[in-house]
Design a protein around this motif. Structure first.
Motif, mmCIF file in Angstrom:
data_model
loop_
_atom_site.group_PDB
_atom_site.id
_atom_site.type_symbol
_atom_site.label_atom_id
_atom_site.label_comp_id
_atom_site.label_asym_id
_atom_site.label_seq_id
_atom_site.Cartn_x
_atom_site.Cartn_y
_atom_site.Cartn_z
ATOM 1 N N PHE A 235 90.904 46.047 6.729
ATOM 2 C CA PHE A 235 91.003 47.505 6.842
ATOM 3 C C PHE A 235 92.036 47.948 7.879
ATOM 4 C CE2 PHE A 235 88.068 46.637 10.286
ATOM 5 C CZ PHE A 235 88.380 47.595 11.243
ATOM 6 N N GLU A 236 92.326 47.100 8.887
ATOM 7 C CA GLU A 236 93.307 47.486 9.899
ATOM 8 C C GLU A 236 94.727 47.472 9.332
ATOM 9 O OE1 GLU A 236 92.230 44.630 12.879
ATOM 10 O OE2 GLU A 236 91.196 46.156 14.063
ATOM 11 N N GLN A 237 94.988 46.564 8.391
ATOM 12 C CA GLN A 237 96.267 46.492 7.679
ATOM 13 C C GLN A 237 95.948 46.414 6.183
ATOM 14 O OE1 GLN A 237 97.977 43.014 9.743
ATOM 15 N NE2 GLN A 237 99.467 44.419 10.645
ATOM 16 N N GLY A 291 90.500 58.591 22.722
ATOM 17 C CA GLY A 291 91.892 58.185 22.547
ATOM 18 C C GLY A 291 92.041 56.688 22.378
ATOM 19 N N GLU A 292 91.308 55.917 23.171
ATOM 20 C CA GLU A 292 91.379 54.453 23.075
ATOM 21 C C GLU A 292 90.843 53.967 21.729
ATOM 22 O OE1 GLU A 292 90.743 53.384 27.824
ATOM 23 O OE2 GLU A 292 89.015 53.679 26.503
ATOM 24 N N SER A 296 92.864 51.965 18.697
ATOM 25 C CA SER A 296 92.344 50.651 18.315
ATOM 26 C C SER A 296 92.100 50.525 16.820
ATOM 27 C CB SER A 296 91.042 50.365 19.071
ATOM 28 O OG SER A 296 91.274 50.298 20.463
ATOM 29 N N VAL A 297 91.864 51.651 16.129
ATOM 30 C CA VAL A 297 91.646 51.583 14.670
ATOM 31 C C VAL A 297 92.864 52.064 13.896
ATOM 32 C CG1 VAL A 297 89.148 51.769 14.856
ATOM 33 C CG2 VAL A 297 90.508 53.857 14.617
ATOM 34 N N GLY A 298 94.009 52.181 14.577
ATOM 35 C CA GLY A 298 95.264 52.419 13.869
ATOM 36 C C GLY A 298 95.757 53.843 13.809
ATOM 37 N N TYR A 299 95.189 54.748 14.619
ATOM 38 C CA TYR A 299 95.648 56.136 14.644
ATOM 39 C C TYR A 299 96.500 56.386 15.887
ATOM 40 C CZ TYR A 299 92.496 57.558 10.865
ATOM 41 O OH TYR A 299 91.862 57.705 9.651
ATOM 42 N N SER A 300 97.738 56.786 15.675
ATOM 43 C CA SER A 300 98.604 57.129 16.816
ATOM 44 C C SER A 300 98.397 58.575 17.244
ATOM 45 C CB SER A 300 100.083 56.903 16.450
ATOM 46 O OG SER A 300 100.429 57.656 15.303
#
Length: 332
Positions: A235-237, A291-292, A296-300
């Motif tokens: 799910f991360e990529q 924010g952290e 960590s789950v891919g949201y900038s």
């Protein structure tokens, strides 16, 4: 450490475990809390006895060495559990089960010998609703409902099966873990939430039964189950639809249509759901701020993360942090 337990009735597992580890215990009329000895680890186990044949057990323990249990299930037992965090292996009659974070399990045992192993240095945080089948059947309003509940039991007899995690189920579990009532009100609240969780499981279970009557063959459903496993694993990529189709051996049309029918969501929706569940883990267990967790789950972009979180859980991640027990954590 290995413990041997004969579970002769619903409440005996907790009672025997308490005695075998010589745990410190605080006992009220229908509540009991044990703190495990320091040489075994840290944390405790809380049991709420709703009535004879029904109890709710909340565990939050970290062991210093693997905890191994050999349990003779010598009475009919229906259990729905939800693991927020853990690393648990079970083996019985040639079958195996692995439980990690955000895993819901359902089981119905009558006469099985079960080996259970909880890994050391891992926080085991979970909720279990344990009841005799007869207690479950008491909730049936008529013979039709009783037959439906009987079919649940037969469907899961002799197995430990996962049920899909949903935002509604996660919210229900969170409500139970954060209950602030005391006395009789707490007992009533916990019982009502237990029934809500069982009802939510029943809704998911019913959806799965309907799916089995669909246009999908057994091979198709097996391929879709594998596709779901790959989506969760990556799910991360995320894999593209084309890559996923190729890996599981099913065409793209059937993958997209069948995935929605079998699991009630698209591949993209599952990816987003997994990211949000991992974000919950980061905030609740790893104590990250919003924010952290977003990064960590891919949201900038934290705003995009908050929007996605709100679509699934109905409130902002910062509001979720405020509902958790007081911790040294920034809420952005």
């Amino acid at each position: 450490m290995t413990l041997y337990i004969v579970n002769s009735e619903v409440h005996s597992l907790f009672d025997q475990f308490t005695g075998l580890i010589q745990a410190q215990s605080r006992l009220q009329t229908w509540e009991q809390h044990i703190t495990i000895p320091l040489e075994m680890g840290q944390g405790g186990i809380h049991r709420t006895r709703i009535r004879p044949g029904m109890e709710i057990v909340i565990t939050d323990v970290t062991y210093v060495q693997d905890m191994k249990l050999r349990i003779q299930e010598a009475c009919p037992l229906f259990e729905i559990s939800y693991c927020l965090n853990g690393d648990i292996y079970c083996e019985w009659e040639g079958k195996e089960s692995y439980t990690h974070h955000w895993t819901g399990n359902v089981l119905f045992f009558e006469d099985e010998l079960v080996y259970e192993e909880k890994k050391a240095d891992v926080r085991h945080h979970m909720l279990e609703i344990r009841l005799s089948p007869q207690e479950l059947l008491h909730y049936a309003a008529d013979i039709t409902e009783e037959q439906k509940m009987q079919s649940w039991l037969q469907r899961y007899k002799g197995n430990i099966d996962n049920y899909p995690n949903t935002p509604e189920i996660h919210r229900c579990v969170s409500d139970m873990l954060s209950c602030t009532y005391n006395g009789a009100l707490k007992r009533l609240y916990m019982e009502s939430k237990s029934m809500e969780l069982i009802a939510l499981f029943g809704e998911v279970e019913g959806h799965q039964v309907l799916n089995e009557k669909s246009f999908l063959s057994r091979d198709d459903m097996a391929n879709l189950d594998y596709a779901r496993e790959l989506v969760i694993r990556h799910f991360e990529q995320p894999l593209s639809i084309q890559e996923l189709s190729r890996k599981v051996g099913i065409n793209e049309f059937k993958l997209k249509k069948g995935f929605r029918e079998r699991f009630g969501m698209t591949v993209f929706e599952l990816v987003r759901k997994q990211r949000m569940e991992m974000a919950l883990y980061y905030m609740e267990v790893q104590r990250m701020n919003v924010g952290e967790a977003a990064v960590s789950v891919g949201y900038s972009n934290v705003s995009n993360f908050a929007t996605a979180f709100r679509k699934i859980y109905g409130y902002n991640p910062s509001e979720h942090l405020k509902m958790l027990p007081q911790r040294d954590i920034k809420t952005d």
